[in-house]
Design a protein around this motif. Structure first.
Motif, PDB file in Angstrom:
ATOM      1  N   SER A  17       5.642  -7.408   5.823  1.00  0.00           N
ATOM      2  CA  SER A  17       5.239  -7.827   7.161  1.00  0.00           C
ATOM      3  C   SER A  17       4.196  -6.902   7.777  1.00  0.00           C
ATOM      4  O   SER A  17       3.879  -7.012   8.944  1.00  0.00           O
ATOM      5  CB  SER A  17       6.466  -7.888   8.065  1.00  0.00           C
ATOM      6  N   GLU A  18       3.667  -5.990   6.972  1.00  0.00           N
ATOM      7  CA  GLU A  18       2.624  -5.112   7.482  1.00  0.00           C
ATOM      8  C   GLU A  18       1.331  -5.353   6.724  1.00  0.00           C
ATOM      9  O   GLU A  18       1.332  -5.513   5.509  1.00  0.00           O
ATOM     10  CB  GLU A  18       3.042  -3.648   7.306  1.00  0.00           C
ATOM     11  N   VAL A  19       0.243  -5.365   7.475  1.00  0.00           N
ATOM     12  CA  VAL A  19      -1.059  -5.521   6.839  1.00  0.00           C
ATOM     13  C   VAL A  19      -1.574  -4.143   6.466  1.00  0.00           C
ATOM     14  O   VAL A  19      -1.463  -3.195   7.239  1.00  0.00           O
ATOM     15  CB  VAL A  19      -2.045  -6.219   7.783  1.00  0.00           C
ATOM     16  N   MET A  20      -2.083  -4.029   5.257  1.00  0.00           N
ATOM     17  CA  MET A  20      -2.613  -2.748   4.809  1.00  0.00           C
ATOM     18  C   MET A  20      -4.066  -2.904   4.419  1.00  0.00           C
ATOM     19  O   MET A  20      -4.428  -3.817   3.690  1.00  0.00           O
ATOM     20  CB  MET A  20      -1.813  -2.251   3.611  1.00  0.00           C
ATOM     21  N   LEU A  21      -4.862  -1.991   4.944  1.00  0.00           N
ATOM     22  CA  LEU A  21      -6.288  -1.996   4.643  1.00  0.00           C
ATOM     23  C   LEU A  21      -6.599  -0.760   3.812  1.00  0.00           C
ATOM     24  O   LEU A  21      -6.344   0.362   4.244  1.00  0.00           O
ATOM     25  CB  LEU A  21      -7.104  -1.947   5.943  1.00  0.00           C
ATOM     26  N   TRP A  22      -7.116  -0.986   2.609  1.00  0.00           N
ATOM     27  CA  TRP A  22      -7.537   0.131   1.768  1.00  0.00           C
ATOM     28  C   TRP A  22      -9.026   0.378   1.964  1.00  0.00           C
ATOM     29  O   TRP A  22      -9.791  -0.576   2.132  1.00  0.00           O
ATOM     30  CB  TRP A  22      -7.275  -0.175   0.300  1.00  0.00           C
ATOM     31  N   GLY A  23      -9.414   1.642   1.930  1.00  0.00           N
ATOM     32  CA  GLY A  23     -10.841   1.918   2.088  1.00  0.00           C
ATOM     33  C   GLY A  23     -11.130   3.400   2.067  1.00  0.00           C
ATOM     34  O   GLY A  23     -10.357   4.188   1.517  1.00  0.00           O
ATOM     35  N   ARG A  24     -12.257   3.767   2.669  1.00  0.00           N
ATOM     36  CA  ARG A  24     -12.658   5.176   2.709  1.00  0.00           C
ATOM     37  C   ARG A  24     -13.016   5.594   4.119  1.00  0.00           C
ATOM     38  O   ARG A  24     -13.599   4.813   4.867  1.00  0.00           O
ATOM     39  CB  ARG A  24     -13.856   5.407   1.784  1.00  0.00           C
ATOM     40  N   THR A  25     -12.679   6.820   4.437  1.00  0.00           N
ATOM     41  CA  THR A  25     -13.061   7.346   5.744  1.00  0.00           C
ATOM     42  C   THR A  25     -14.497   7.835   5.670  1.00  0.00           C
ATOM     43  O   THR A  25     -15.077   7.909   4.596  1.00  0.00           O
ATOM     44  CB  THR A  25     -12.179   8.546   6.137  1.00  0.00           C
ATOM     45  N   GLU A  26     -15.040   8.161   6.841  1.00  0.00           N
ATOM     46  CA  GLU A  26     -16.443   8.582   6.817  1.00  0.00           C
ATOM     47  C   GLU A  26     -16.631   9.907   6.090  1.00  0.00           C
ATOM     48  O   GLU A  26     -17.727  10.244   5.670  1.00  0.00           O
ATOM     49  CB  GLU A  26     -17.026   8.656   8.227  1.00  0.00           C
ATOM     50  N   LYS A  27     -15.529  10.642   5.916  1.00  0.00           N
ATOM     51  CA  LYS A  27     -15.629  11.864   5.126  1.00  0.00           C
ATOM     52  C   LYS A  27     -15.669  11.553   3.635  1.00  0.00           C
ATOM     53  O   LYS A  27     -15.804  12.443   2.798  1.00  0.00           O
ATOM     54  CB  LYS A  27     -14.425  12.771   5.414  1.00  0.00           C
ATOM     55  N   GLY A  28     -15.495  10.290   3.306  1.00  0.00           N
ATOM     56  CA  GLY A  28     -15.560   9.888   1.908  1.00  0.00           C
ATOM     57  C   GLY A  28     -14.223   9.957   1.198  1.00  0.00           C
ATOM     58  O   GLY A  28     -14.155   9.885  -0.022  1.00  0.00           O
ATOM     59  N   GLU A  29     -13.146  10.094   1.991  1.00  0.00           N
ATOM     60  CA  GLU A  29     -11.831  10.174   1.361  1.00  0.00           C
ATOM     61  C   GLU A  29     -11.159   8.812   1.333  1.00  0.00           C
ATOM     62  O   GLU A  29     -11.253   8.049   2.291  1.00  0.00           O
ATOM     63  CB  GLU A  29     -10.931  11.143   2.141  1.00  0.00           C
ATOM     64  N   PRO A  30     -10.445   8.536   0.226  1.00  0.00           N
ATOM     65  CA  PRO A  30      -9.715   7.271   0.191  1.00  0.00           C
ATOM     66  C   PRO A  30      -8.597   7.291   1.219  1.00  0.00           C
ATOM     67  O   PRO A  30      -7.975   8.334   1.443  1.00  0.00           O
ATOM     68  CB  PRO A  30      -9.167   7.211  -1.231  1.00  0.00           C
ATOM     69  N   ALA A  31      -8.363   6.162   1.859  1.00  0.00           N
ATOM     70  CA  ALA A  31      -7.321   6.116   2.882  1.00  0.00           C
ATOM     71  C   ALA A  31      -6.716   4.737   2.983  1.00  0.00           C
ATOM     72  O   ALA A  31      -7.296   3.747   2.534  1.00  0.00           O
ATOM     73  CB  ALA A  31      -7.912   6.519   4.238  1.00  0.00           C
ATOM     74  N   LEU A  32      -5.524   4.707   3.549  1.00  0.00           N
ATOM     75  CA  LEU A  32      -4.803   3.460   3.756  1.00  0.00           C
ATOM     76  C   LEU A  32      -4.528   3.319   5.240  1.00  0.00           C
ATOM     77  O   LEU A  32      -3.921   4.209   5.853  1.00  0.00           O
ATOM     78  CB  LEU A  32      -3.483   3.493   2.978  1.00  0.00           C
ATOM     79  N   VAL A  33      -4.979   2.235   5.821  1.00  0.00           N
ATOM     80  CA  VAL A  33      -4.700   1.972   7.225  1.00  0.00           C
ATOM     81  C   VAL A  33      -3.631   0.891   7.305  1.00  0.00           C
ATOM     82  O   VAL A  33      -3.778  -0.175   6.695  1.00  0.00           O
ATOM     83  CB  VAL A  33      -5.970   1.521   7.979  1.00  0.00           C
ATOM     84  N   ILE A  34      -2.561   1.190   8.000  1.00  0.00           N
ATOM     85  CA  ILE A  34      -1.480   0.210   8.140  1.00  0.00           C
ATOM     86  C   ILE A  34      -1.498  -0.351   9.550  1.00  0.00           C
ATOM     87  O   ILE A  34      -1.540   0.397  10.527  1.00  0.00           O
ATOM     88  CB  ILE A  34      -0.104   0.866   7.873  1.00  0.00           C
ATOM     89  N   ASP A  35      -1.502  -1.684   9.624  1.00  0.00           N
ATOM     90  CA  ASP A  35      -1.419  -2.328  10.926  1.00  0.00           C
ATOM     91  C   ASP A  35      -0.115  -3.106  10.998  1.00  0.00           C
ATOM     92  O   ASP A  35      -0.001  -4.206  10.463  1.00  0.00           O
ATOM     93  CB  ASP A  35      -2.618  -3.257  11.134  1.00  0.00           C
TER      94      ASP A  35
END
Length: 811
Positions: A17-35
């Motif tokens: 039930s949670e949306v997860m966005l995979w991507g990169r931060t502006e520092k170039g690090e991989p990250a996961l954003v959970i909404d």
DNA sequence: CTCAAACGGGG
DNA sequence: GGGTACGTTTGAG
């Protein structure tokens, strides 16, 4: 606050039930954003003529409804338009995606409920539509960040879209496997990886003298080491060519056999196979598996001139480089004898290298499609034209308060498929012979132009009074309203407008800049979407299906191309061939072509426009007898000797080499030498040689795959007979085996006489002449006015075929 | 004529 | 993870 570039989307967490966005931060690090905030919902429509009191009661009943202890978290009245009609709806919001199924199935049975809407839209895709968040763009994320573990995890409180156009550094890694058959088993012998940061490696368990080869213990070790390497290199995107149906399928099956986990992702989850229509897509958590073959097959195939979509020919066309051929049994033998494996290792690396190079060109194109349709990279890269249009329209409907129509049920799709096909584009029958000095013209986005110009949409069809100003469809009673802008033409108009702006902007940019390339990919993506909209009206699985709209569009299309042909002929040009939106005309020069173009365009209304595409030295056009949507079948040669061959599909492995070779030689004789005699004599000589038994039996081999266990065949085709014979003679035959056979002399049906290639001692000249070489040759020769008897009769051609060469005539 | 089966990409 | 269906061609019966 973090600036974050979204690469892909999924749903996960408790109850998914949670949306997860995979991507990169502006520092170039991989990250996961959970909404975790977004909640699923669907609509029910109240029954017709429901009173205010009844509707209130219904809403109360839904509010109180509890299923397995779950209650709606929101119930409210909503109004939405569906095909131009206002609908009275109740929106039901629920805690978890799975609740949608439970609630819709219960509520739809109630008396006061007519039907349900928007109840089967995958949660994370719904999220993208409703929030307007766009994958492959930058957003600003506010929320709590925890940095334990290999990548940052941010629980989002607020996500804001940014306009930034810069690209972050994304890690891309390509991989490819090689396989041999051993008994009735298929083993992975090698795997190559190459990434965009200079890393490359081939893994195998037999030695070869290549510096980037790493030796592993065995096949199991190979898979484990691959997993280690991929996780170590940590790519955001894993690129393959046909990985969904091949590389990952085999990797996963072999890992399974060895009882090991096959993990390539950023989490501990194994690679999964997600069903997408008739095939499965290999999915890896935390990274995007980008299988370029899907995109090539679904989208690029129309723009490629190559008939084959192999990695080799696609790379040759797009990158200008291909790979060295390595026959299947050569690889097999090299492995068995442990000799000459260097070639196999290099071949394997070339595949990863090409896939990676292709991704440099194609990923930016796919990226722009993602941004327009607003869906993730994994999904968008695998969509067909119709799916792209559908997701675009779904996103657009949310913006304009249109209700998304339900998908047709299976039975409905069947009915739509069975409906008699309607008239398609107009075909001006090709004139026989070899033509010289041919100009190719086509309409710029013919069908979208018609849709916009004439406001063709389901809800504007026959809408309003007959007396209002309307667009009348030529040759029918249908008309489209001129006063109410239709949903689909309006959407198209936005695409066209955006494209126009981008093209204008591009005029101010230097072509050799990154910015220019991004803009070019964007305008091209917009064009793809606009062009696909017509097909979407007629696509049986479409939510916005409208046969009449599709028919109207083709009717206008026929009207306009015929108008142009009439005009050209009136001006004393000879039209050689025309099909739907394109026409081939004999001209004296480039300037002559320009004159025709200019004159014709003056007669066309609104956004309708004819374009000049190119000039060719010679060409041959073949009438395609089959099908209602006439296949374009022609071969052309331009001033540089560059050859374009379209629609001659006899490059298939279930045709013998002798048939394929002969057709190719004939086409070359026609285009290079412009010699019908030579073409005919090639066919004649081949036939004579086959009859005399002079042709090598190797060229007679036909390859057909067994697609099921032998026993399950009801239709006993030649390859099934050959497989049974091979099995009786003690050779291993399994489902999926490639059966190579020759039709030999003797009595009985063709199937009876199919011999496994290894055992074949002779071939049946009759069969190879009549069923192979003759049909393949006649495809081309018929257009030169040759008859079958001309090919079959003995001796050289006596009469002159010169009359079949047409030069541009003088005016 | 209808129906079943194969093609594609990968090796 | 909530709906699952490609488009076309060939050969056998």
């Amino acid at each position: 606050m973090v600036r974050f570039f979204i690469i892909d989307v999924q749903q996960s967490g408790p109850d998914k039930s949670e949306v997860m966005l995979w991507g990169r931060t502006e520092k170039g690090e991989p990250a996961l954003v959970i909404d975790p905030t977004f909640r699923p919902y669907f609509f029910v429509e109240c029954k017709d003529g429901i009173s205010k009191r009844e509707a209130d009661e219904l809403m109360g009943k839904i509010t109180e409804l509890s299923l397995d202890g779950v209650k709606p978290v929101g119930v409210e009245f909503k109004e939405r338009k569906l095909f131009g009609k206002e609908k009275k709806l109740i929106k039901i919001t629920l805690p978890k995606p799975a609740d949608v199924i439970k609630f819709r199935d219960t509520v739809k049975e109630w008396n006061d409920v007519k039907t349900k809407y928007e109840h089967s839209i995958t949660f994370y895709r719904r999220y993208l539509i409703d929030t307007g968040i766009t994958p492959l763009t930058w957003v600003e994320v506010e929320g709590r960040e925890s940095t334990e573990g290999p990548y940052a995890v941010i629980e989002a409180e607020k996500i804001t879209a940014l306009e930034d156009e810069d690209y972050p550094k994304i890690n891309i890694l390509a991989l490819d496997i090689e396989l041999v058959e051993e008994g009735d088993e298929e083993k992975i012998i090698m795997v190559s990886v190459k990434d965009n940061r200079g890393f490359r490696k081939v893994l195998s368990y037999k030695k070869a003298n290549v510096d980037y080869l790493e030796l592993v213990k065995d096949e199991k070790g190979l898979i484990q080491r691959l997993s280690e390497i991929v996780r170590g290199r940590d790519p955001d995107i894993i690129v393959t060519y046909n990985g969904d149906r091949f590389d990952f399928k085999h990797l996963s099956a072999r890992a399974n056999k060895f009882g090991i986990k096959f993990v390539l992702g950023r989490t501990a989850k194994e690679a999964l196979f997600k069903r997408r229509g008739r095939v499965y897509a290999a999915w890896i958590e935390g990274r995007v598996h980008l299988d370029l073959f899907n995109f090539v097959e679904n989208i690029l195939t129309d723009t490629l001139s190559s008939d084959s979509l192999s990695l080799d020919s696609v790379s040759r066309e797009i990158l200008g480089k291909g790979k060295k051929r390595l026959e299947w049994d050569e690889m097999q033998k090299a492995w068995e004898n442990s000799k000459g494996l260097e070639r196999v290792v290099k071949y394997c690396m070339t595949d990863s290298d090409l896939a990676l190079s292709l991704s440099k060109v194609l990923l930016p194109q796919i990226t722009e499609l993602c941004r327009i349709v607003g869906q993730g990279l994994f999904d968008t890269s695998r969509m067909t034209y119709s799916q792209l249009v559908e997701w675009l329209l779904m996103r657009e409907s949310r913006k304009t308060d249109e209700l998304i129509p339900n998908r047709p049920k299976f039975e409905e799709i069947q009915i739509r498929r069975k409906a008699a096909p309607y008239t398609g584009g107009y075909v001006y029958p090709p004139k026989g012979g070899i033509h010289q000095n041919i100009a190719l013209f086509d309409f710029m986005s013919l069908y979208p132009s018609i849709t916009i110009t004439h406001n063709v949409s389901p809800e504007t069809l026959n809408c309003g009074s007959d007396k209002d100003p309307v667009h009348r469809v030529p040759g029918t009673d249908h008309y489209y309203c001129k006063t109410h802008p239709g949903f689909i033409p309006e959407t198209l108009k936005k695409l066209v407008k955006k494209r126009r702006e981008i093209k204008d902007g591009m005029d101010k940019l230097k072509p050799d800049t990154d910015k220019y390339r991004v803009m070019d990919n964007r305008q091209h993506a917009l064009k793809i979407l606009a062009n696909a909209s017509y097909g979407y009206y007629g696509y049986a699985g479409s939510r916005w299906y409208s046969r009449v709209c599709a028919q109207s569009i083709t009717a206008w299309g026929r009207y306009y191309i015929q108008k142009v042909i009439r005009k050209a002929e009136k001006m004393d040009y000879e039209v050689v061939y025309g099909d739907t939106d394109s026409l081939f005309v004999r001209v004296r020069s480039r300037k002559d072509a320009g004159h025709l173009l200019e004159t014709v365009n003056k007669t066309l209304p609104g956004v309708m426009e004819l374009e000049f595409q190119g000039l060719y030295k010679a060409g041959i056009f073949v009438p395609a007898k089959t099908g209602l949507a006439a296949k374009k079948r022609y071969a052309l040669i331009d001033d540089d000797g560059e050859i374009t061959i379209r629609g001659f599909e006899i490059v298939r492995r279930d045709w013998s080499l002798i048939a394929r070779e002969t057709q190719e030689k004939i086409l070359l004789a026609v285009l290079r030498d412009r010699s019908p005699e030579k073409a005919l004599n090639i066919a004649k000589k081949t036939v004579q040689r086959i009859k005399k038994g002079d042709t090598s039996i190797d060229k007679m081999i036909i390859h057909t795959q067994l697609t099921r266990p032998l026993k399950e065949y009801e239709q006993i085709g030649p390859h099934v007979v050959a497989a049974k014979k091979a099995l009786q003679r003690g050779r291993p035959i399994a489902e999926g085996s490639m059966i190579s056979y020759v039709i030999s002399k003797g009595t009985g049906t063709i199937s009876d006489r199919a011999e496994p290639a290894e055992d074949a001692e002779n071939y049946d000249p009759e069969y190879y002449v009549n069923n192979q070489v003759l049909p393949a040759s006649m495809r081309v020769l018929a257009a030169l006015g040759c008859k079958e008897v001309d090919v079959l009769s003995e001796g050289e051609v006596q009469y002159s075929l010169k009359t079949f060469i047409k030069k541009g005539k003088k005016r």
